[in-house]
Design a protein around this motif. Structure first.
Motif, PDB file in Angstrom:
ATOM      1  N   UNK A   1     -15.651 -63.986  64.292  1.00 40.65           N
ATOM      2  CA  UNK A   1     -15.470 -65.430  64.442  1.00 40.65           C
ATOM      3  C   UNK A   1     -15.949 -65.918  65.802  1.00 40.65           C
ATOM      4  N   UNK A   2     -15.614 -65.162  66.877  1.00 38.72           N
ATOM      5  CA  UNK A   2     -15.957 -65.688  68.199  1.00 38.72           C
ATOM      6  C   UNK A   2     -17.375 -65.342  68.648  1.00 38.72           C
ATOM      7  N   UNK A   3     -17.949 -64.228  68.188  1.00 38.95           N
ATOM      8  CA  UNK A   3     -19.280 -63.885  68.690  1.00 38.95           C
ATOM      9  C   UNK A   3     -20.343 -64.910  68.283  1.00 38.95           C
ATOM     10  N   UNK A   4     -20.386 -65.383  67.032  1.00 32.93           N
ATOM     11  CA  UNK A   4     -21.376 -66.416  66.692  1.00 32.93           C
ATOM     12  C   UNK A   4     -21.229 -67.678  67.540  1.00 32.93           C
ATOM     13  N   UNK A   5     -19.994 -68.050  67.895  1.00 39.29           N
ATOM     14  CA  UNK A   5     -19.789 -69.222  68.744  1.00 39.29           C
ATOM     15  C   UNK A   5     -20.310 -68.961  70.152  1.00 39.29           C
ATOM     16  N   UNK A   6     -20.063 -67.764  70.686  1.00 44.72           N
ATOM     17  CA  UNK A   6     -20.565 -67.409  72.017  1.00 44.72           C
ATOM     18  C   UNK A   6     -22.086 -67.457  72.041  1.00 44.72           C
ATOM     19  N   UNK A   7     -22.722 -66.943  70.990  1.00 45.16           N
ATOM     20  CA  UNK A   7     -24.186 -66.975  70.897  1.00 45.16           C
ATOM     21  C   UNK A   7     -24.683 -68.412  70.923  1.00 45.16           C
ATOM     22  N   UNK A   8     -24.042 -69.276  70.150  1.00 45.41           N
ATOM     23  CA  UNK A   8     -24.443 -70.686  70.100  1.00 45.41           C
ATOM     24  C   UNK A   8     -24.294 -71.348  71.468  1.00 45.41           C
TER      25      UNK A   8
END
Length: 356
Positions: free
Chosen positions: A144-151
């Protein structure tokens, strides 16, 4: 006990080191990193029991990969968007446990019960570090958090302001309102400050070697200077270090490389070289002179962005912005900007003041 030693075969299929037939008549005469690749070598180097123990205890276990980073460091952004997203995340989720620590080369000081954190790239980076920490804490699960960090890192690389970036990424990654509000409140409150202090504590206490620059990686919570040489081509090494059956992601990646090679397109797979422009203020010592060099300022901080491969001379300015400090405040999204960056702001934490 079955004594099984894997042959070190690179994922690209370009190199085969056949250690079972290596000549070791002169005793243990190869680097320690290769001792466990052959039973014969392990025996001559007197580490057979240790190698067998590692191969047994780590059988089919995930490798823990920890990244120390700061949100506005160009090399950190490139490492997250290239090495982690395109390779480790895409192919390694089944055998790599990913952990991110957003703090990097920031420094904290305490004076009169007041904590102050200074970030290498100024107040915006302090705000984004805090936001990343809150997102990781509130979203809990890496998927859940890694895609947000990438964005968020993609937006930061494009110089997008933090409030626009967070609103855009929240919508793009389909965060529900409850989670978005929770991250807002965390980034605004004492909770977010405490998370940054936790990140500082982790970063400042990695062992056996402290971090000397970012990005800086740890494997299974172990930090060494030599380990950083594996950052380039990291996914290949992760596949090689894994014990047990070949992970599906490693097999898929190997097949991809073979297909690219057959199509003469292998050059399109980048082999990013990180020059670590976000160098720490302490020069990385050689192991033999670690005690002597610890604490000395770096005379040469690596390659600048426009150096075309030449190292900075002692008198040249580095490509790094001056350190700065800042704080993150969140307003109601309806009434105004989400982020309000201030050069100095203090909040009270259990009787102490905190300034970021």
């Amino acid at each position: 006990m079955i004594r099984s030693f894997h042959l070190m075969l690179s994922v690209s299929g370009c190199l085969l080191l056949w250690f079972l037939t290596i000549s070791t008549s002169d005793g243990c005469n190869i680097p320690p990193a290769l001792w466990c690749n052959s039973e014969k070598v392990a025996t001559e180097c007197e580490v057979l029991d240790s190698c067998l123990n590692y191969n047994t205890t780590q059988l089919n276990k995930k490798i823990k990969l920890t990244l120390l980073y700061e949100t506005l460091c160009p090399d950190c952004q490139e490492f997250i968007l290239n090495t982690l997203q395109r390779y480790v995340w895409k192919y390694g989720q089944d055998f790599v446990e990913l952990n991110l620590i957003p703090y990097g080369n920031a420094r904290r000081t305490k004076l009169n019960n007041t904590w102050t954190i200074q970030c290498q790239h100024g107040p915006v980076e302090c705000a984004l570090n805090k936001l990343h920490g809150c997102a990781i804490s509130k979203l809990v699960y890496v998927e859940k958090w890694f895609p947000l960090i990438v964005c968020l890192e993609e937006a930061a690389k494009l110089k997008m302001d933090p409030d626009t970036a967070f609103l855009l990424c929240s919508k793009k990654k389909k965060l529900n309102q409850t989670l978005s509000i929770a991250i807002y409140k965390c980034a605004y409150s004492i909770e977010g400050d405490l998370i940054q202090l936790q990140m500082a504590e982790i970063t400042e206490n990695v062992k056996p070697h402290p971090h000397y620059f970012v990005p800086w990686i740890l494997i299974n919570d172990v930090s060494t200077a030599q380990l950083q040489t594996f950052q380039n081509g990291l996914f290949n090494f992760l596949c090689d270090w894994h014990r047990g059956s070949v992970p599906k992601g490693c097999a898929d990646y190997s097949n991809l490389l073979k297909q690219r090679k057959n199509l003469q397109l292998s050059s399109q797979l980048p082999n990013k070289v990180y020059t670590h422009c976000c160098c720490f203020v302490v020069a990385m010592p050689s192991l033999k002179r670690e005690a002597k060099w610890r604490g000395k300022a770096a005379a040469n901080t690596g390659l600048s962005a426009d150096s075309e491969g030449r190292a900075n001379s002692p008198g040249e300015e580095t490509d790094e912005p001056a350190r700065g400090s800042g704080s993150l405040h969140i307003k109601n999204a309806v009434s105004g900007s989400i982020f309000n960056l201030a050069a100095s702001s203090k909040q009270t934490i259990n009787g102490n003041h905190f300034s970021t």
